[in-house]
Design a protein around this motif. Structure first.
Motif, short mmCIF file in Angstrom:
data_model
loop_
_atom_site.label_atom_id
_atom_site.label_comp_id
_atom_site.label_asym_id
_atom_site.label_seq_id
_atom_site.Cartn_x
_atom_site.Cartn_y
_atom_site.Cartn_z
N LYS A 109 23.24 75.84 18.10
CA LYS A 109 23.70 74.96 19.25
C LYS A 109 23.18 73.69 19.30
CE LYS A 109 24.22 79.11 22.33
NZ LYS A 109 23.86 79.99 23.42
N SER A 110 22.15 73.55 18.44
CA SER A 110 21.42 72.20 18.62
C SER A 110 22.36 71.08 17.93
CB SER A 110 20.00 72.06 18.04
OG SER A 110 19.63 70.95 17.64
N ASP A 111 22.23 69.85 18.61
CA ASP A 111 22.94 68.65 17.97
C ASP A 111 22.09 67.93 17.11
OD1 ASP A 111 25.23 68.88 19.71
OD2 ASP A 111 24.42 67.77 21.04
N GLY A 112 20.68 68.45 16.94
CA GLY A 112 19.97 67.93 15.85
C GLY A 112 19.82 68.44 14.75
N ILE A 113 20.89 69.42 14.48
CA ILE A 113 20.93 70.16 12.94
C ILE A 113 22.38 69.52 12.46
CG2 ILE A 113 21.18 72.36 12.12
CD1 ILE A 113 18.50 71.93 12.98
N ALA B 22 29.44 78.00 10.46
CA ALA B 22 30.76 77.18 10.12
C ALA B 22 31.51 77.18 11.66
CB ALA B 22 31.68 78.02 9.35
N GLY B 23 31.35 77.91 12.59
CA GLY B 23 32.04 78.06 13.63
C GLY B 23 31.21 76.90 14.53
N VAL C 121 25.87 85.02 9.31
CA VAL C 121 24.90 83.80 9.71
C VAL C 121 26.04 82.73 9.38
CG1 VAL C 121 23.06 82.40 8.62
CG2 VAL C 121 22.59 85.00 9.37
N VAL C 122 26.67 82.78 8.04
CA VAL C 122 27.48 81.63 7.49
C VAL C 122 28.65 81.65 8.56
CG1 VAL C 122 28.84 80.95 5.33
CG2 VAL C 122 26.78 81.96 4.97
N GLU D 78 35.08 90.55 -0.34
CA GLU D 78 35.70 90.24 0.80
C GLU D 78 35.08 89.29 1.76
OE1 GLU D 78 37.73 93.75 -1.25
OE2 GLU D 78 35.58 93.33 -0.58
N HIS D 79 33.85 89.61 1.84
CA HIS D 79 32.89 89.02 3.07
C HIS D 79 32.86 87.36 2.39
CE1 HIS D 79 30.84 92.06 5.15
NE2 HIS D 79 32.13 92.20 5.31
N ALA D 80 32.58 87.15 0.99
CA ALA D 80 32.58 85.97 0.38
C ALA D 80 33.66 85.01 0.68
CB ALA D 80 32.34 86.02 -0.83
N ASP D 81 34.99 86.02 0.60
CA ASP D 81 36.22 85.19 0.59
C ASP D 81 36.35 84.46 2.12
OD1 ASP D 81 36.93 85.34 -2.04
OD2 ASP D 81 37.88 87.26 -1.57
N ARG D 82 35.78 85.47 2.84
CA ARG D 82 35.96 85.01 4.32
C ARG D 82 34.96 83.71 4.73
NH1 ARG D 82 36.18 87.20 9.70
NH2 ARG D 82 36.58 85.37 11.18
N MET D 83 33.99 83.86 4.15
CA MET D 83 32.88 82.50 4.24
C MET D 83 33.55 81.49 3.75
SD MET D 83 29.81 85.07 3.02
CE MET D 83 28.58 83.81 2.64
N ILE D 84 34.32 81.64 2.49
CA ILE D 84 34.93 80.12 2.27
C ILE D 84 36.10 79.92 3.12
CG2 ILE D 84 36.28 79.61 0.07
CD1 ILE D 84 34.78 81.47 -1.70
N GLU D 85 36.86 80.95 3.49
CA GLU D 85 37.78 80.23 4.50
C GLU D 85 37.25 79.89 5.74
OE1 GLU D 85 40.06 84.00 5.11
OE2 GLU D 85 40.70 84.19 2.86
N GLU D 86 36.48 80.50 6.19
CA GLU D 86 35.63 80.00 7.47
C GLU D 86 35.19 78.48 7.40
OE1 GLU D 86 35.69 81.50 10.89
OE2 GLU D 86 37.58 82.18 9.85
N CYS D 87 34.45 78.21 6.48
CA CYS D 87 34.07 76.95 5.92
C CYS D 87 35.10 75.94 5.95
CB CYS D 87 32.98 76.78 5.00
SG CYS D 87 31.35 77.78 5.32
#
Length: 347
Positions: A63-67, A87-88, A82-83, A104-113
């Protein structure tokens, strides 16, 4: 022209997390702004050392704007959530290997980013090793000719204390076995140099560490899309732990890499000056890197520097999510091939 410092939040402050913290602190283009871990002793240690802020819950840190970016160093099965959360929250991501244990998790990580317009890079630092950079150039320029065969061997040892020391080790759900954890770097290098893998056949067994549910030994045969063949051997039963080895065989020559260093090469039409320079430098530097506790982080730093340039140039990093998933896809196919005892196409 200097770049604006990229403010990183480190998620996971265990062994590999502390290594990343030290590297980030030393790099000019980054600032270790915050650390997060459920163990307060781990975060407090890094706060004292680097003067960053700390969080018990990484979601609060997001939630930090400093990241600007997060470095994800939690156990592999935790990478996915976490990823997705990062991304969100609009944070760029560097995630340790393997990027997850489920394809399938890796593919979703790519999609969300991609959906949220943030960068995703998977830590595969050995692609930045000097010898790998030089060998990739030699392969692409045709010095080895048509590639015929490639082999990757990770012949290591782990005692039961290693598996008992962390609850996520030795389980399929959390980390996978000798291939997923110990061998994945050289599996990545094998496909990076030889080209995409079409199909695999394999046998995976638990030969020594009977109380774990994953393989401590795996052997696979590979068919590459370019017509070449290959093998992968990975184990944690080879007392006291021997070597990692990568061999590339082309119609015009052979190159062998052992323990991340050039071990041998021979080319039909002469020599490769870059290889000769590396060999000479390795002999000079041998004493400096011989201590096990002196982990060489130079290639890690090169990957982080590429990430910084990618963000500055608004391009994908050299090892993006699509590149990071390749080794995971191979290991998943090996596991399926071993279970079904047939050839499996790599997705």
């Amino acid at each position: 022209m200097s770049m604006k410092k990229i403010r990183i939040g480190l998620i996971g402050c265990g062994t590999i997390g502390r290594i990343h913290a030290g590297m980030i602190h030393e790099l000019d283009n980054f600032e270790l702004a915050a650390v997060a871990d459920t163990n307060p002793a781990l975060t407090e240690e890094l706060v004292k050392k680097y003067g960053c802020s700390q969080f018990a819950d990484y979601r609060e840190m997001l939630k930090s704007d400093g990241i600007d970016m997060v470095s994800v160093c939690v156990p592999p099965a935790m990478h996915y959530q976490v990823v997705i959360d990062a991304a969100g929250a609009g944070k760029h991501v560097a995630v340790e290997k393997p990027m997850d244990v489920i394809l399938e998790h890796a593919d979703r990580m790519i999609e969300e980013c991609s959906k949220y317009g943030v960068m995703l890079s998977v830590i595969s630092q050995h692609r930045f090793d000097n010898i790998i950079v030089s060998l990739k150039k030699a392969v692409e320029s045709g010095r080895l000719g048509r590639l015929l065969m490639g082999t990757a061997r990770t012949i290591w040892y782990r005692d039961m204390d290693y598996y008992k020391g962390n609850s996520w080790r030795g389980t399929f759900a959390n980390g996978g076995g000798a291939l997923m954890n110990q061998s994945i770097h050289y599996i990545d290098l094998l496909q990076y140099l030889m080209g995409d893998v079409e199909a695999v056949s394999a046998t995976c067994k638990t030969l020594l560490h009977k109380s774990i549910e994953v393989e401590d030994t795996g052997i696979a045969v590979l068919k590459f899309k370019n017509g070449a063949v290959g093998t992968i051997e990975g184990t944690t039963v080879a007392y006291p732990g021997l070597f990692s080895e990568l061999n590339i065989y082309g119609e015009n020559g052979t190159v062998s890499i052992k323990n991340d260093k050039l071990d041998f090469y021979k080319i039909k039409d002469g020599t490769i000056p870059e290889f000769d320079e590396l060999a000479a430098r390795q002999n000079t530097d041998a004493a400096a890197v011989s201590k096990a506790e002196d982990l060489d982080t130079s290639s890690h730093k090169k990957q982080y520097e590429d990430i910084a340039r990618a963000l500055n140039e608004n391009r994908k990093p050299m090892i993006n999510g699509e590149e990071g998933r390749k080794a995971l896809a191979i290991v998943n196919a090996i596991y399926e091939a071993s279970e079904k005892q047939c050839w499996i196409t790599v997705k």
